[in-house]
Design a protein around this motif. Sequence first.
Motif, short mmCIF file in Angstrom:
data_model
loop_
_atom_site.label_atom_id
_atom_site.label_comp_id
_atom_site.label_asym_id
_atom_site.label_seq_id
_atom_site.Cartn_x
_atom_site.Cartn_y
_atom_site.Cartn_z
N ARG A 20 -18.47 -1.23 5.42
CA ARG A 20 -19.79 -0.95 5.10
C ARG A 20 -21.02 -1.19 5.96
NH1 ARG A 20 -18.08 -2.39 -0.26
NH2 ARG A 20 -19.00 -4.50 0.29
N ALA A 21 -20.53 -2.50 6.74
CA ALA A 21 -21.71 -2.83 7.47
C ALA A 21 -21.77 -2.48 8.93
CB ALA A 21 -21.80 -4.60 7.42
N GLY A 22 -20.49 -1.69 9.24
CA GLY A 22 -20.22 -1.30 10.57
C GLY A 22 -19.92 -2.18 11.62
N GLU A 23 -19.38 -3.29 10.98
CA GLU A 23 -19.09 -4.55 11.90
C GLU A 23 -17.65 -4.36 12.35
OE1 GLU A 23 -19.56 -7.84 9.25
OE2 GLU A 23 -21.72 -7.70 9.55
N PRO A 24 -17.44 -4.84 13.67
CA PRO A 24 -16.20 -4.50 14.21
C PRO A 24 -14.93 -5.14 13.55
CG PRO A 24 -17.37 -5.87 15.75
CD PRO A 24 -18.31 -5.70 14.58
N ILE A 25 -13.77 -4.76 13.28
CA ILE A 25 -12.80 -5.30 12.87
C ILE A 25 -11.55 -5.68 13.98
CG2 ILE A 25 -10.62 -4.90 11.39
CD1 ILE A 25 -12.19 -3.18 9.72
N ALA A 26 -11.19 -6.74 14.22
CA ALA A 26 -10.64 -7.55 15.28
C ALA A 26 -9.08 -7.23 15.12
CB ALA A 26 -10.80 -8.88 15.58
N VAL A 27 -8.33 -6.44 16.12
CA VAL A 27 -7.15 -6.06 15.99
C VAL A 27 -6.34 -6.15 17.46
CG1 VAL A 27 -7.34 -4.22 14.30
CG2 VAL A 27 -7.57 -3.69 16.70
N PRO A 28 -5.20 -6.66 17.41
CA PRO A 28 -4.60 -6.82 18.69
C PRO A 28 -4.43 -5.72 19.55
CG PRO A 28 -2.79 -6.70 16.99
CD PRO A 28 -4.12 -6.63 16.45
N VAL A 29 -4.18 -5.72 20.82
CA VAL A 29 -4.29 -4.73 21.86
C VAL A 29 -3.18 -3.54 21.37
CG1 VAL A 29 -3.77 -3.81 24.04
CG2 VAL A 29 -5.03 -6.06 23.79
N VAL A 30 -2.01 -4.18 20.95
CA VAL A 30 -1.10 -3.20 20.33
C VAL A 30 -1.07 -3.75 19.11
CG1 VAL A 30 1.51 -2.57 20.55
CG2 VAL A 30 0.57 -2.95 22.60
N ASN A 31 -1.30 -2.78 18.06
CA ASN A 31 -1.42 -3.25 16.61
C ASN A 31 -0.18 -2.58 16.01
OD1 ASN A 31 -2.14 -4.10 14.43
ND2 ASN A 31 -3.70 -2.42 13.89
N HIS A 32 0.70 -3.23 15.28
CA HIS A 32 1.68 -2.53 14.61
C HIS A 32 1.90 -2.26 13.29
CE1 HIS A 32 4.62 -3.15 18.24
NE2 HIS A 32 3.84 -4.09 18.51
N PRO A 33 2.22 -1.19 12.76
CA PRO A 33 2.28 -1.13 11.02
C PRO A 33 3.32 -2.05 10.47
CG PRO A 33 3.47 0.55 12.22
CD PRO A 33 3.00 -0.17 13.39
N ALA A 34 2.92 -2.29 9.13
CA ALA A 34 3.75 -3.15 8.55
C ALA A 34 4.35 -2.91 7.10
CB ALA A 34 2.85 -4.49 8.24
N THR A 35 5.08 -3.16 6.35
CA THR A 35 5.58 -2.97 5.26
C THR A 35 4.72 -3.43 4.15
OG1 THR A 35 7.52 -4.12 5.53
CG2 THR A 35 7.85 -1.91 5.76
N TYR A 36 4.40 -2.58 2.93
CA TYR A 36 3.81 -3.10 1.90
C TYR A 36 4.26 -2.69 0.63
CZ TYR A 36 -0.18 -3.70 5.20
OH TYR A 36 -1.03 -4.14 6.26
N VAL A 37 3.99 -3.14 -0.26
CA VAL A 37 4.30 -2.83 -1.99
C VAL A 37 3.11 -2.97 -2.74
CG1 VAL A 37 5.13 -5.32 -2.53
CG2 VAL A 37 6.15 -3.16 -3.40
N TYR A 38 3.02 -1.95 -3.87
CA TYR A 38 2.10 -2.12 -4.85
C TYR A 38 2.30 -3.36 -5.85
CZ TYR A 38 -0.90 -0.26 -8.48
OH TYR A 38 -2.00 0.05 -9.47
N VAL A 39 1.38 -4.03 -6.11
CA VAL A 39 1.46 -5.22 -7.06
C VAL A 39 2.42 -4.88 -8.52
CG1 VAL A 39 -0.90 -4.72 -8.37
CG2 VAL A 39 0.28 -7.04 -8.18
N GLU A 40 2.06 -3.61 -8.98
CA GLU A 40 2.66 -3.19 -10.13
C GLU A 40 4.25 -3.18 -9.88
OE1 GLU A 40 1.58 -3.49 -12.92
OE2 GLU A 40 -0.73 -3.37 -12.59
#
Length: 298
Positions: free
Chosen positions: A183-203
């Motif tokens: 919302r503020a347009g502030e930078p989000i720090a990520v690694p140079v090579v940023n890998h995807p990850a696995t997730y699961v819904y809380v329910e």
Amino acid sequence: MDVLVIGGNRYFGKRLIALLRKSGHRITILNRGSSGAPGGIEHLVADRDDEAALQSVLAGRSFDVVVDQVCYTPRQAEIARRLFGPRTGRYVMTSTVEVYADEDRTVPVAEDALDLGAVTVDTGPAWEDPQFREAHYGEGKRQAEAVFAAGPPFAWTSVRVAHVLGGDDDFTGRLAHYARRIRAGEPIAVPVVNHPATYVYVEEIAAFLAWAVEEDFTGPVNAHSPEPLHTADLCAEIEKQVGGRTVFRTVETGEVSPFSFSRAYAMDNSRAVALGYSFSPSSTWLPQAVSETLTVKR
């Protein structure tokens, strides 16, 4: 069935308890007393690190299944094995994707990527320090699993839970962190090579644990949705719902934002699927998860 749930009367733990009750199981909750139990559920109070206190409160009791949501260290695992070995037909431990912290693979990791027999177990006093325990969360879970895998036969399973998203009671603040910066347009720090990850819904992780209670498989099992998510996927959905613009800033060293990963260790859920459980693709629940989590935090 008589089911003992240790700790976890919040977030997906409370959802698990609700599902078990709905299925007609008799539930007992054991924790330190900092949180109570829903009406009609027996509540045992003891510090799980105090073996004598646990022995006392469990005297004369047995359970069909024990679901342990707060086993964080190898010492806790040793106590659990001694006390619950003769008291339960099956022990289910909630573990974590972080047991694969040493992995960096281009293909998703299956359960056998971690050789529990090769894990060095150290039950020393360092684990009594809350800061040490938090800083070594994945290592503690890894050593705890190794304790259950060793020694005399013991009917146990560890559910290696992916990163959990969703719920208006999400206590991590991670998606809210992203929303504020977008919302503020502030930078989000990520690694140079940023890998995807696995997730699961809380329910869904609550549903998987409830399903696991009624099954008889043993050993570790990965629990997550298909379709790994990238930081950009999360940010794109947040943009849709709260506005703003995502600005990424790559960093070679130093701290990066949550849900950004310099290592590839997405999990493979083939074993869970082969056992009979089908997870929903991440794309089907991500909008709902973001909406729930950010509704009261905007």
